[in-house]
Design a protein around this motif. Sequence first.
Motif, short mmCIF file in Angstrom:
data_model
loop_
_atom_site.label_atom_id
_atom_site.label_comp_id
_atom_site.label_asym_id
_atom_site.label_seq_id
_atom_site.Cartn_x
_atom_site.Cartn_y
_atom_site.Cartn_z
N VAL A 2 66.03 23.50 22.37
CA VAL A 2 65.81 24.85 23.10
C VAL A 2 64.69 24.72 24.07
O VAL A 2 63.82 23.71 24.10
CB VAL A 2 65.23 25.80 22.11
CG1 VAL A 2 66.33 26.23 20.90
CG2 VAL A 2 64.09 25.38 21.39
N LEU A 15 68.52 29.59 24.78
CA LEU A 15 69.40 28.84 23.88
C LEU A 15 70.39 28.36 25.06
O LEU A 15 71.10 28.98 25.90
CB LEU A 15 70.12 29.86 22.66
CG LEU A 15 69.39 30.67 21.96
CD1 LEU A 15 70.13 31.50 21.01
CD2 LEU A 15 68.56 29.49 21.06
N SER A 16 71.01 27.26 24.78
CA SER A 16 72.16 26.61 25.42
C SER A 16 73.66 27.12 24.99
O SER A 16 73.46 27.78 23.99
CB SER A 16 72.27 25.23 25.20
OG SER A 16 72.62 24.85 23.93
N PRO A 17 74.45 27.18 25.74
CA PRO A 17 75.89 27.74 25.23
C PRO A 17 76.45 27.32 23.96
O PRO A 17 76.77 28.12 23.06
CB PRO A 17 76.79 27.42 26.27
CG PRO A 17 75.97 27.25 27.42
CD PRO A 17 74.58 26.61 27.13
N GLU A 19 74.31 26.12 21.28
CA GLU A 19 73.35 26.88 20.67
C GLU A 19 73.92 28.19 20.28
O GLU A 19 73.74 28.76 19.07
CB GLU A 19 71.87 26.57 20.92
CG GLU A 19 71.45 25.23 21.25
CD GLU A 19 70.16 25.11 21.62
OE1 GLU A 19 69.41 24.02 21.63
OE2 GLU A 19 69.72 25.98 22.72
N ARG A 20 74.33 28.94 21.24
CA ARG A 20 74.63 30.38 20.91
C ARG A 20 76.07 30.58 20.25
O ARG A 20 75.90 31.28 19.36
CB ARG A 20 74.90 30.84 22.59
CG ARG A 20 73.81 31.24 23.22
CD ARG A 20 74.26 31.69 24.89
NE ARG A 20 72.93 31.78 25.55
CZ ARG A 20 72.40 32.62 26.09
NH1 ARG A 20 72.35 33.80 25.49
NH2 ARG A 20 71.37 32.59 26.85
N ALA A 21 76.75 29.62 20.59
CA ALA A 21 78.10 29.26 19.71
C ALA A 21 77.70 29.18 18.15
O ALA A 21 78.08 29.91 17.22
CB ALA A 21 78.88 28.60 20.21
N SER A 23 74.79 29.44 16.54
CA SER A 23 74.01 30.46 15.69
C SER A 23 74.67 31.87 15.84
O SER A 23 74.17 32.79 15.16
CB SER A 23 72.73 30.57 16.64
OG SER A 23 72.95 31.01 17.89
N HIS A 25 74.89 34.00 18.22
CA HIS A 25 73.87 34.86 18.90
C HIS A 25 74.23 35.01 20.41
O HIS A 25 74.27 33.83 21.01
CB HIS A 25 72.74 34.18 18.74
CG HIS A 25 71.37 35.18 18.37
ND1 HIS A 25 70.72 35.68 19.53
CD2 HIS A 25 70.90 35.86 17.37
CE1 HIS A 25 69.86 36.52 19.32
NE2 HIS A 25 69.92 36.77 18.01
N ARG A 26 74.42 35.96 20.80
CA ARG A 26 74.69 36.22 22.32
C ARG A 26 73.79 36.08 23.21
O ARG A 26 73.86 35.58 24.41
CB ARG A 26 75.34 37.57 22.56
CG ARG A 26 76.66 37.67 21.68
CD ARG A 26 77.42 38.85 22.09
NE ARG A 26 78.65 39.13 21.26
CZ ARG A 26 79.18 40.18 21.15
NH1 ARG A 26 78.78 41.45 21.76
NH2 ARG A 26 80.42 39.93 20.52
N GLU A 27 72.36 36.43 22.92
CA GLU A 27 71.27 36.37 23.94
C GLU A 27 70.05 35.52 23.45
O GLU A 27 69.97 35.10 22.26
CB GLU A 27 70.57 37.97 24.04
CG GLU A 27 71.58 38.83 24.63
CD GLU A 27 71.16 40.28 24.74
OE1 GLU A 27 69.94 40.16 24.43
OE2 GLU A 27 72.01 40.99 25.03
N ASN A 28 69.11 35.22 24.26
CA ASN A 28 67.91 34.44 23.94
C ASN A 28 67.28 35.38 22.96
O ASN A 28 67.25 36.55 22.87
CB ASN A 28 67.27 34.30 25.13
CG ASN A 28 67.96 33.34 26.35
OD1 ASN A 28 68.96 32.44 25.65
ND2 ASN A 28 67.61 33.28 27.52
#
Length: 149
Positions: A2, A15-17, A19-21, A23, A25-28
């Motif tokens: 991160v 978050l990198s793409p 990490e988003r996938a 977790s 989670h769509r946003e920082n």
Amino acid sequence: MVTLLLDQTQLEVVLSPVERAASFHRENIRVARDTITKVQLTEDAWTWLRGVPSPGSHIPGILAAGTWKGAGTTDFVLIRRRRPSVVIDLEGDELYQRLIFTTRHGLALTQALRLDATEELADVVEIVATAPIPVVKGKSRPVIRPRPV
């Protein structure tokens, strides 16, 4: 890994793409700076996990990512293997009571939180690198030497 951005009012965990996938989670992650009550560095973030992923990903010993809910707690977690991590306790945040994530910039984060930040978001590593070196004034401590036997 991160990226940590900090300004006068907030800490943003970018978050990198991937990490988003992982977790879900769509946003920082953004938390107000005044909600941060404690920052701790740890070598083993797995011991800090509480609850179950909801939603999130969990591969024991390899990856824990996403929102973790426990008995009355909600944490955001992004842990990879057994690497240096940071644990941030929050009080008064709408979403989370704790953030736990793997980063090699944990020490820079703790130092940057002690400094006056700029009005614009900046990487914590850059904040610490450009900060003046503090000078401690006062008496020097005496050297304590063991007595001869």
